[in-house]
Design an enzyme around this catalytic site. Structure first.
Site, mmCIF file in Angstrom:
data_model
loop_
_atom_site.group_PDB
_atom_site.id
_atom_site.type_symbol
_atom_site.label_atom_id
_atom_site.label_comp_id
_atom_site.label_asym_id
_atom_site.label_seq_id
_atom_site.Cartn_x
_atom_site.Cartn_y
_atom_site.Cartn_z
ATOM 1 N N ARG A 138 -10.812 3.806 32.455
ATOM 2 C CA ARG A 138 -9.440 3.918 32.963
ATOM 3 C C ARG A 138 -9.382 4.611 34.323
ATOM 4 N NH1 ARG A 138 -5.228 3.921 28.657
ATOM 5 N NH2 ARG A 138 -5.832 2.121 27.439
ATOM 6 N N ARG A 168 -2.720 5.822 35.850
ATOM 7 C CA ARG A 168 -1.528 6.601 36.193
ATOM 8 C C ARG A 168 -1.782 7.986 36.776
ATOM 9 N NH1 ARG A 168 1.062 5.216 30.485
ATOM 10 N NH2 ARG A 168 -1.119 5.696 30.074
ATOM 11 N N ARG A 218 2.136 0.082 40.707
ATOM 12 C CA ARG A 218 2.670 -0.244 39.380
ATOM 13 C C ARG A 218 4.189 -0.406 39.451
ATOM 14 N NH1 ARG A 218 4.855 0.019 34.969
ATOM 15 N NH2 ARG A 218 4.154 1.105 33.093
ATOM 16 N N ASP A 231 -6.298 -5.680 30.560
ATOM 17 C CA ASP A 231 -6.191 -4.946 29.300
ATOM 18 C C ASP A 231 -6.852 -5.763 28.201
ATOM 19 O OD1 ASP A 231 -4.621 -2.417 28.208
ATOM 20 O OD2 ASP A 231 -4.556 -3.984 26.672
ATOM 21 N N TYR A 291 -4.771 -4.831 16.360
ATOM 22 C CA TYR A 291 -3.491 -4.877 17.101
ATOM 23 C C TYR A 291 -2.691 -6.133 16.723
ATOM 24 C CZ TYR A 291 -4.384 -0.922 20.221
ATOM 25 O OH TYR A 291 -4.589 0.335 20.728
HETATM 26 O O1 CP3 Z 1 -10.820 1.215 32.608
HETATM 27 C C1 CP3 Z 1 -10.106 0.673 33.483
HETATM 28 O O2 CP3 Z 1 -9.739 1.272 34.542
HETATM 29 C C2 CP3 Z 1 -9.776 -0.813 33.353
HETATM 30 C C3 CP3 Z 1 -8.544 -1.175 32.768
HETATM 31 C C4 CP3 Z 1 -8.270 -0.972 31.283
HETATM 32 C C5 CP3 Z 1 -6.972 -0.685 30.797
HETATM 33 N N1 CP3 Z 1 -7.013 -0.715 29.434
HETATM 34 C C6 CP3 Z 1 -5.794 -0.439 31.641
HETATM 35 C C7 CP3 Z 1 -4.597 0.173 31.051
HETATM 36 C C8 CP3 Z 1 -9.109 -1.100 30.173
HETATM 37 C C9 CP3 Z 1 -10.603 -1.350 30.116
HETATM 38 C C10 CP3 Z 1 -8.299 -0.951 29.002
HETATM 39 C C11 CP3 Z 1 -8.813 -1.062 27.631
HETATM 40 C C12 CP3 Z 1 -7.917 -0.852 26.485
HETATM 41 N N2 CP3 Z 1 -6.592 -1.170 26.388
HETATM 42 C C13 CP3 Z 1 -8.346 -0.358 25.233
HETATM 43 C C14 CP3 Z 1 -9.760 0.018 24.861
HETATM 44 C C15 CP3 Z 1 -10.132 1.372 25.348
HETATM 45 C C16 CP3 Z 1 -9.383 2.488 24.694
HETATM 46 O O3 CP3 Z 1 -8.564 3.116 25.423
HETATM 47 O O4 CP3 Z 1 -9.618 2.792 23.527
HETATM 48 C C17 CP3 Z 1 -7.213 -0.327 24.392
HETATM 49 C C18 CP3 Z 1 -7.174 0.145 22.955
HETATM 50 C C19 CP3 Z 1 -6.116 -0.853 25.141
HETATM 51 C C20 CP3 Z 1 -4.713 -1.093 24.669
HETATM 52 C C21 CP3 Z 1 -3.738 -0.307 25.440
HETATM 53 N N3 CP3 Z 1 -3.429 -0.529 26.762
HETATM 54 C C22 CP3 Z 1 -2.952 0.769 24.983
HETATM 55 C C23 CP3 Z 1 -3.004 1.354 23.590
HETATM 56 C C24 CP3 Z 1 -2.149 1.186 26.061
HETATM 57 C C25 CP3 Z 1 -1.047 2.204 26.028
HETATM 58 C C26 CP3 Z 1 -1.571 3.588 26.068
HETATM 59 C C27 CP3 Z 1 -1.360 4.175 27.427
HETATM 60 O O5 CP3 Z 1 -2.301 4.795 27.940
HETATM 61 O O6 CP3 Z 1 -0.252 3.996 27.950
HETATM 62 C C28 CP3 Z 1 -2.490 0.382 27.180
HETATM 63 C C29 CP3 Z 1 -1.911 0.490 28.537
HETATM 64 C C30 CP3 Z 1 -2.861 0.589 29.688
HETATM 65 N N4 CP3 Z 1 -4.023 -0.123 29.839
HETATM 66 C C31 CP3 Z 1 -2.659 1.371 30.867
HETATM 67 C C32 CP3 Z 1 -3.748 1.118 31.722
HETATM 68 C C33 CP3 Z 1 -3.963 1.649 33.108
HETATM 69 C C34 CP3 Z 1 -1.436 2.262 31.165
HETATM 70 C C35 CP3 Z 1 -0.318 1.334 31.520
HETATM 71 C C36 CP3 Z 1 0.678 1.803 32.554
HETATM 72 O O7 CP3 Z 1 0.427 1.769 33.774
HETATM 73 O O8 CP3 Z 1 1.809 2.131 32.128
#
Ligand code: CP3
Length: 345
Positions: A23, A27, A36, A73, A149
């Site tokens: 990640r 943010r 964003r 994602d 999910y």
């Molecule tokens: O690593 C990176 O920089 C690449 C991008 C990436 C994102 N999500 C961007 C993201 C990667 C590799 C993921 C993987 C992901 N997504 C996983 C596996 C890794 C883990 O965290 O366990 C999972 C379970 C998800 C599903 C997901 N996406 C959730 C549960 C959420 C909400 C939680 C949160 O942090 O808000 C997301 C949103 C998400 N994915 C964001 C980002 C940058 C935040 C979104 C925003 O900008 O509002």
């Protein structure tokens, strides 16, 4: 400089310890928040290749990382299969659900869904702007995490998914198989668009013990790795089975991973010692420590560097970087790692 990430993943001595953070585009960076906002929703950002490429590259401008991970994602796959998906502010993802064979039969079957094409386009854009020593990582979620999910419709609970896995329901097996097939297509597309290494995220692997883990974690990931390698045998894989403690050796053996990504609170040196010859470790500083900064950050990072040799280690966190992490703590983290390794930069 050669690509340190790819060197470690393929068993060569790297010029320095490769570092990237899960990640890393997100943010905690003000420049991410600005883009964003311009995009509207998180999902809109994922599907705007110009903006997604921009946010993928943002952390590389601030920090001397050794890898970029394409901005997308893991839920792009269920979305491409036809489920409704939205990201609700302060709650996370909400999806329509699959809970029986009719639900599995209703999933899309076309190859090349537009969602995948957008991610490929992002990869091509990133590739064009990437410094030569930086490796480009593509990714997908593992079938168990993505299926949970799809079954639950959100991330907070996994009782229904666990029950379906335990009972080995026909529709559950069918859903897992669909995810394997679509993930192979998606990852091969990412490689064709420029991804040089692939990470599979099984965030909920730790839910499943024993035989269940073998059936729902090891086997489907192994099938994805095999499917990709049939076409692109040279592509290295990092597998993140979160929460499996000392189960990483078995995961590596079962899947043929080049590296395992390890959650925090597990001794990286113990995991490395348990792994098959040639497999590297990735991890595993706690994101909370990076957020807190200061002496604990320096000590924690040094301890990890001391515990595993740089030719078998990709420095990373135990999970994604937290939203309220001060960006300067990441600068400090890199400084500590590079200084520890003897000023090799
Ligand atoms: O690593 C990176 O920089 C690449 C991008 C990436 C994102 N999500 C961007 C993201 C990667 C590799 C993921 C993987 C992901 N997504 C996983 C596996 C890794 C883990 O965290 O366990 C999972 C379970 C998800 C599903 C997901 N996406 C959730 C549960 C959420 C909400 C939680 C949160 O942090 O808000 C997301 C949103 C998400 N994915 C964001 C980002 C940058 C935040 C979104 C925003 O900008 O509002």
């Amino acid at each position: 400089m050669a690509k340190a990430l790819l060197d470690v993943l393929t068993g060569k001595a790297p010029e320095r310890r490769p570092v990237w953070l899960m990640r890393q585009a997100g943010r905690y960076l003000p420049e991410y928040r600005a883009v964003r906002q311009e995009a509207g929703s998180f999902l809109d950002l994922c599907y705007r290749p110009d903006l997604a490429a921009e946010v993928t590259l943002q952390p590389l401008r601030r920090y001397d990382f050794d890898a970029a991970i394409v901005f997308a994602d893991i839920l792009v796959v269920p979305h491409a299969l036809g489920l409704d998906l939205k990201f609700v502010e302060n709650e996370g993802p909400v999806l329509s659900t699959v809970r029986d064979m009719a639900g599995v039969d209703a999933l899309g079957t076309e190859r090349g869904p537009w969602q995948y094409e957008r991610v490929y386009e992002t990869l091509r854009g990133v590739k064009a702007g990437l410094p030569g020593h930086v490796g480009l990582i593509g990714f997908c979620g593992a079938p168990w995490t993505v299926a949970s999910y799809m079954i639950e419709g959100r991330g907070s609970n996994r009782a229904l998914a666990l029950a379906a896995a335990q009972a080995n329901e026909m529709w559950f097996r069918s859903l897992m198989q669909r995810l394997v097939e679509s993930s192979v297509e998606y990852l091969l597309g990412q490689v064709a668009a420029g991804a040089e290494a692939l990470q599979i995220f099984d965030s909920w692997a730790g839910d499943l013990p024993g035989e269940l883990r073998q059936r729902c974690v090891h086997e489907p990931i192994a099938a994805i790795v095999r499917g990709v390698r049939e076409v692109r045998p040279e592509i290295p894989f990092i597998v993140f089975g979160r929460g499996i403690g000392m189960g990483h050796a078995e995961l590596a053996r079962a899947t043929g991973a080049n590296a395992v990504s390890v959650e925090q609170d597990v001794a990286l040196s113990d995991v490395l010692a348990s792994l098959p010859e040639g497999v590297a470790v990735q991890g595993n500083l706690a994101p909370e420590i990076v957020m807190g900064g200061g002496v604990s950050l320096a000590q924690g990072a040094r301890e990890i560097c001391r515990s595993v040799p740089m030719d078998r280690h990709v420095f990373n966190l135990g999970h994604g970087i937290l939203q309220h992490t001060p960006p300067e703590n990441v600068t400090e983290l890199l400084k500590v790692i590079r200084e520890h390794d003897g000023g090799k930069t």
